[in-house]
Design an enzyme around this catalytic site. Structure first.
Site, PDB file in Angstrom:
ATOM      1  N   GLU A  19       7.592   6.770  -6.669  1.00 41.32           N
ATOM      2  CA  GLU A  19       7.422   6.462  -5.245  1.00 41.32           C
ATOM      3  C   GLU A  19       8.775   6.338  -4.521  1.00 41.32           C
ATOM      4  O   GLU A  19       8.869   5.718  -3.461  1.00 41.32           O
ATOM      5  CB  GLU A  19       6.618   5.176  -5.080  1.00 41.32           C
ATOM      6  CG  GLU A  19       5.155   5.361  -5.443  1.00 41.32           C
ATOM      7  CD  GLU A  19       4.371   4.079  -5.345  1.00 41.32           C
ATOM      8  OE1 GLU A  19       3.845   3.786  -4.272  1.00 41.32           O
ATOM      9  OE2 GLU A  19       4.313   3.345  -6.348  1.00 41.32           O
ATOM     10  N   SER A 155       0.612   4.351  -4.772  1.00 41.79           N
ATOM     11  CA  SER A 155       0.469   5.480  -3.847  1.00 41.79           C
ATOM     12  C   SER A 155      -0.604   6.467  -4.314  1.00 41.79           C
ATOM     13  O   SER A 155      -0.516   7.657  -4.015  1.00 41.79           O
ATOM     14  CB  SER A 155       1.803   6.218  -3.640  1.00 41.79           C
ATOM     15  OG  SER A 155       2.613   5.495  -2.743  1.00 41.79           O
ATOM     16  N   TYR A 225       0.453   9.893   3.535  1.00 36.34           N
ATOM     17  CA  TYR A 225       1.784  10.158   4.096  1.00 36.34           C
ATOM     18  C   TYR A 225       1.854  11.394   4.986  1.00 36.34           C
ATOM     19  O   TYR A 225       2.935  11.814   5.351  1.00 36.34           O
ATOM     20  CB  TYR A 225       2.826  10.199   2.959  1.00 36.34           C
ATOM     21  CG  TYR A 225       2.797   8.919   2.162  1.00 36.34           C
ATOM     22  CD1 TYR A 225       3.091   7.695   2.769  1.00 36.34           C
ATOM     23  CD2 TYR A 225       2.426   8.901   0.822  1.00 36.34           C
ATOM     24  CE1 TYR A 225       3.020   6.508   2.065  1.00 36.34           C
ATOM     25  CE2 TYR A 225       2.359   7.718   0.100  1.00 36.34           C
ATOM     26  CZ  TYR A 225       2.658   6.521   0.723  1.00 36.34           C
ATOM     27  OH  TYR A 225       2.591   5.346   0.025  1.00 36.34           O
ATOM     28  N   ARG A 264      -0.260  -6.813   0.526  1.00 36.29           N
ATOM     29  CA  ARG A 264      -1.361  -6.041   1.124  1.00 36.29           C
ATOM     30  C   ARG A 264      -2.454  -5.859   0.086  1.00 36.29           C
ATOM     31  O   ARG A 264      -2.198  -5.345  -1.006  1.00 36.29           O
ATOM     32  CB  ARG A 264      -0.879  -4.656   1.574  1.00 36.29           C
ATOM     33  CG  ARG A 264      -1.919  -3.917   2.423  1.00 36.29           C
ATOM     34  CD  ARG A 264      -1.634  -2.430   2.545  1.00 36.29           C
ATOM     35  NE  ARG A 264      -1.943  -1.739   1.313  1.00 36.29           N
ATOM     36  CZ  ARG A 264      -1.098  -0.956   0.651  1.00 36.29           C
ATOM     37  NH1 ARG A 264       0.114  -0.745   1.091  1.00 36.29           N
ATOM     38  NH2 ARG A 264      -1.468  -0.371  -0.473  1.00 36.29           N
ATOM     39  N   ASP A 266      -5.848  -4.069  -1.150  1.00 38.12           N
ATOM     40  CA  ASP A 266      -6.665  -2.862  -0.974  1.00 38.12           C
ATOM     41  C   ASP A 266      -8.060  -3.199  -1.468  1.00 38.12           C
ATOM     42  O   ASP A 266      -8.224  -3.664  -2.602  1.00 38.12           O
ATOM     43  CB  ASP A 266      -6.084  -1.700  -1.790  1.00 38.12           C
ATOM     44  CG  ASP A 266      -4.700  -1.281  -1.314  1.00 38.12           C
ATOM     45  OD1 ASP A 266      -4.358  -1.617  -0.172  1.00 38.12           O
ATOM     46  OD2 ASP A 266      -3.971  -0.614  -2.073  1.00 38.12           O
ATOM     47  N   GLU A 279      -6.737  -3.953  -5.625  1.00 36.20           N
ATOM     48  CA  GLU A 279      -5.415  -4.407  -6.051  1.00 36.20           C
ATOM     49  C   GLU A 279      -4.767  -5.157  -4.898  1.00 36.20           C
ATOM     50  O   GLU A 279      -5.215  -5.061  -3.750  1.00 36.20           O
ATOM     51  CB  GLU A 279      -4.533  -3.210  -6.439  1.00 36.20           C
ATOM     52  CG  GLU A 279      -4.316  -2.251  -5.279  1.00 36.20           C
ATOM     53  CD  GLU A 279      -3.092  -1.373  -5.430  1.00 36.20           C
ATOM     54  OE1 GLU A 279      -2.252  -1.621  -6.315  1.00 36.20           O
ATOM     55  OE2 GLU A 279      -2.964  -0.448  -4.620  1.00 36.20           O
ATOM     56  N   ASN A 281      -0.793  -5.519  -3.419  1.00 35.96           N
ATOM     57  CA  ASN A 281       0.569  -4.984  -3.547  1.00 35.96           C
ATOM     58  C   ASN A 281       1.591  -6.022  -3.106  1.00 35.96           C
ATOM     59  O   ASN A 281       1.498  -6.545  -1.992  1.00 35.96           O
ATOM     60  CB  ASN A 281       0.703  -3.743  -2.660  1.00 35.96           C
ATOM     61  CG  ASN A 281      -0.265  -2.651  -3.103  1.00 35.96           C
ATOM     62  OD1 ASN A 281       0.014  -1.922  -4.028  1.00 35.96           O
ATOM     63  ND2 ASN A 281      -1.425  -2.584  -2.458  1.00 35.96           N
ATOM     64  N   GLY A 285       3.931  -0.895   1.582  1.00 35.98           N
ATOM     65  CA  GLY A 285       4.652   0.218   2.208  1.00 35.98           C
ATOM     66  C   GLY A 285       4.959  -0.080   3.667  1.00 35.98           C
ATOM     67  O   GLY A 285       4.193  -0.766   4.356  1.00 35.98           O
TER      68      GLY A 285
HETATM   69  N1  LIG Z   1     -13.177   1.614  -7.711  1.00 42.54           N
HETATM   70  C1  LIG Z   1     -12.931   2.407  -6.666  1.00 42.54           C
HETATM   71  N2  LIG Z   1     -13.950   2.820  -5.860  1.00 42.54           N
HETATM   72  C2  LIG Z   1     -13.708   3.635  -4.808  1.00 42.54           C
HETATM   73  N3  LIG Z   1     -12.486   4.103  -4.480  1.00 42.54           N
HETATM   74  C3  LIG Z   1     -11.427   3.710  -5.225  1.00 42.54           C
HETATM   75  C4  LIG Z   1     -11.600   2.843  -6.357  1.00 42.54           C
HETATM   76  N4  LIG Z   1     -10.393   2.648  -6.920  1.00 42.54           N
HETATM   77  C5  LIG Z   1      -9.508   3.348  -6.188  1.00 42.54           C
HETATM   78  N5  LIG Z   1     -10.102   3.999  -5.167  1.00 42.54           N
HETATM   79  C6  LIG Z   1      -9.428   4.892  -4.209  1.00 42.54           C
HETATM   80  O1  LIG Z   1      -8.179   5.285  -4.771  1.00 42.54           O
HETATM   81  C7  LIG Z   1      -7.078   4.791  -4.002  1.00 42.54           C
HETATM   82  C8  LIG Z   1      -5.955   4.281  -4.905  1.00 42.54           C
HETATM   83  O2  LIG Z   1      -6.425   3.224  -5.711  1.00 42.54           O
HETATM   84  P1  LIG Z   1      -5.662   1.852  -5.907  1.00 42.54           P
HETATM   85  O3  LIG Z   1      -6.398   1.091  -6.949  1.00 42.54           O
HETATM   86  O4  LIG Z   1      -5.457   1.169  -4.606  1.00 42.54           O
HETATM   87  O5  LIG Z   1      -4.272   2.311  -6.551  1.00 42.54           O
HETATM   88  P2  LIG Z   1      -2.792   2.575  -5.972  1.00 42.54           P
HETATM   89  O6  LIG Z   1      -1.954   1.516  -6.600  1.00 42.54           O
HETATM   90  O7  LIG Z   1      -2.413   3.922  -6.435  1.00 42.54           O
HETATM   91  O8  LIG Z   1      -2.870   2.432  -4.466  1.00 42.54           O
HETATM   92  C9  LIG Z   1      -7.669   3.719  -3.109  1.00 42.54           C
HETATM   93  O9  LIG Z   1      -6.918   3.617  -1.936  1.00 42.54           O
HETATM   94  C10 LIG Z   1      -9.093   4.227  -2.889  1.00 42.54           C
HETATM   95  O10 LIG Z   1      -9.139   5.246  -1.900  1.00 42.54           O
HETATM   96 MG   LIG Z   2      -3.732   0.852  -3.457  1.00 39.74          MG
END
Ligand SMILES: Nc1ncnc2c1ncn2[C@@H]1O[C@H](COP(=O)(O)OP(=O)(O)O)[C@@H](O)[C@H]1O
Ligand SMILES: [Mg+2]
Length: 321
Positions: A19, A155, A225, A264, A266, A279, A281, A285
């Protein structure tokens, strides 16, 4: 104590993380915002010279904006603590809990904070016990569709949406490119949300919620991005009580990890209005398309001014320590 505009601020970004580019853009944006307010900023790319520079000339305050393992897994925070440098953001112990998704999700589970069902396994298990048997057992447990991701990523790099078992091997390979352990997680259909947290002199609060509508199934790297590709709605396009439940879950997660200053979360809010934390963070970002600056703007807060207040807070924390 100096006023924050007289503190020389080291904005730390880059490193050799996947990243790197995102981080450099975050660093540049924050550095520019600080300079506009008259602050003196040194932009540093984290590399083999950084520690030597700090040991010979200690930073007055560091704003770490290194994303991914290099910045968020707790190692960088440990070094800043060892060097007794004041810094904005979370301490090493909190970063360690929040960064690795398998560790973080187990921790959330222990705090009764909802996170999608998951199985995390290292590459060695697939090699030694036979990938097809292991994957069959995982699908029996979790069902389909799944999201497959590296435990130590960011990301959305190496993240795949898997609808059928024949897509799993390629998804695993993509995730193993970023980390030794892969996380297979139940896919949650619903509305994706980002909830940015700010912890300043008035305490911890959630900034206005943002719902995210990417062009595809996942909010992937391009959707993040490439300006204009993803639709953002603030406050999130949800019923107020569902939004409130999501905010409560995000605040609970920030507290459960012991994060500080900013973070942040998610999440996905499912079609019944239940929030599922994906997760949190520790170094959100700050690029032109990133969520944290959008959430600050929606709260009527200025990026540079907010960082300056956090710099002041970090400097005071050090005095108290
Ligand atoms: N269990 C899930 N159900 C639906 N979408 C998911 C799930 N896990 C991840 N995503 C999708 O994948 C993206 C990245 O996952 P995330 O766990 O936030 O990892 P990263 O650390 O790469 O951001 C999320 O922003 C979402 O769009
Ligand atoms: Mg994420």
């Amino acid at each position: 104590m100096k006023p924050p505009t007289q503190i020389v601020i080291d904005v730390l970004a880059g490193s050799l993380s996947p990243e790197r580019d995102v981080s450099l853009r975050s660093g540049r944006r924050v550095a520019d915002a600080l300079r506009q307010l008259g602050a003196t900023v040194i932009e540093r790319d984290l590399d083999a010279n950084t520690l030597h520079s700090w040991r010979t000339s200690p930073a007055e305050c560091v704003v770490p904006l290194v994303h991914g393992a290099a910045g968020e897994d707790g190692a960088l925070a440990t070094l800043l603590e060892v060097l007794h440098l004041p810094f904005v953001g979370s301490e090493s112990a909190a970063c360690r809990l929040a960064f690795d998704k398998a560790v973080a999700k187990a921790h959330l589970g222990a705090w009764n904070i909802r996170t999608p069902a998951f199985v995390a396994l290292p590459q060695t298990v697939f090699r030694e016990l036979g990938a097809s048997e292991v994957l069959a057992a995982v699908i029996d447990q979790l069902g389909l569709p799944l999201v497959v991701k590296p435990t130590r990523g960011g990301s959305a790099m190496g993240v795949s949406h898997v609808e059928s078992s024949d897509q799993l091997p390629a998804a695993m390979m993509a995730a193993f490119a970023y980390s030794d352990t892969v996380l297979m997680e139940r896919f949650i259909a619903g509305t994706e949300l980002a909830i940015c947290m700010l912890q300043d002199e008035s305490g911890l609060r959630a900034l206005p919620t943002i719902s995210i509508t990417p062009p595809g199934q996942l909010y992937d790297y391009d959707a993040r991005y490439t300006a204009g590709l993803t639709q953002f709605t603030c406050p999130a396009a949800l019923a107020p009580d569902h939004r409130e439940a999501a905010v409560e879950a995000a605040l609970a997660a920030h507290r459960a990890f012991g994060l500080q200053d900013w973070s942040r979360a998610d999440l996905i809010v499912d079609n019944d209005g239940q929030p599922w934390i994906l997760e949190v963070n520790a170094a959100p970002g700050m690029t032109e398309t990133s969520l944290y600056p959008q959430a600050l703007a929606a709260a009527g807060l200025d990026l540079g001014g907010t960082v300056l207040r956090l710099v002041q807070q970090a400097a005071e924390r050090r005095v108290h320590r």
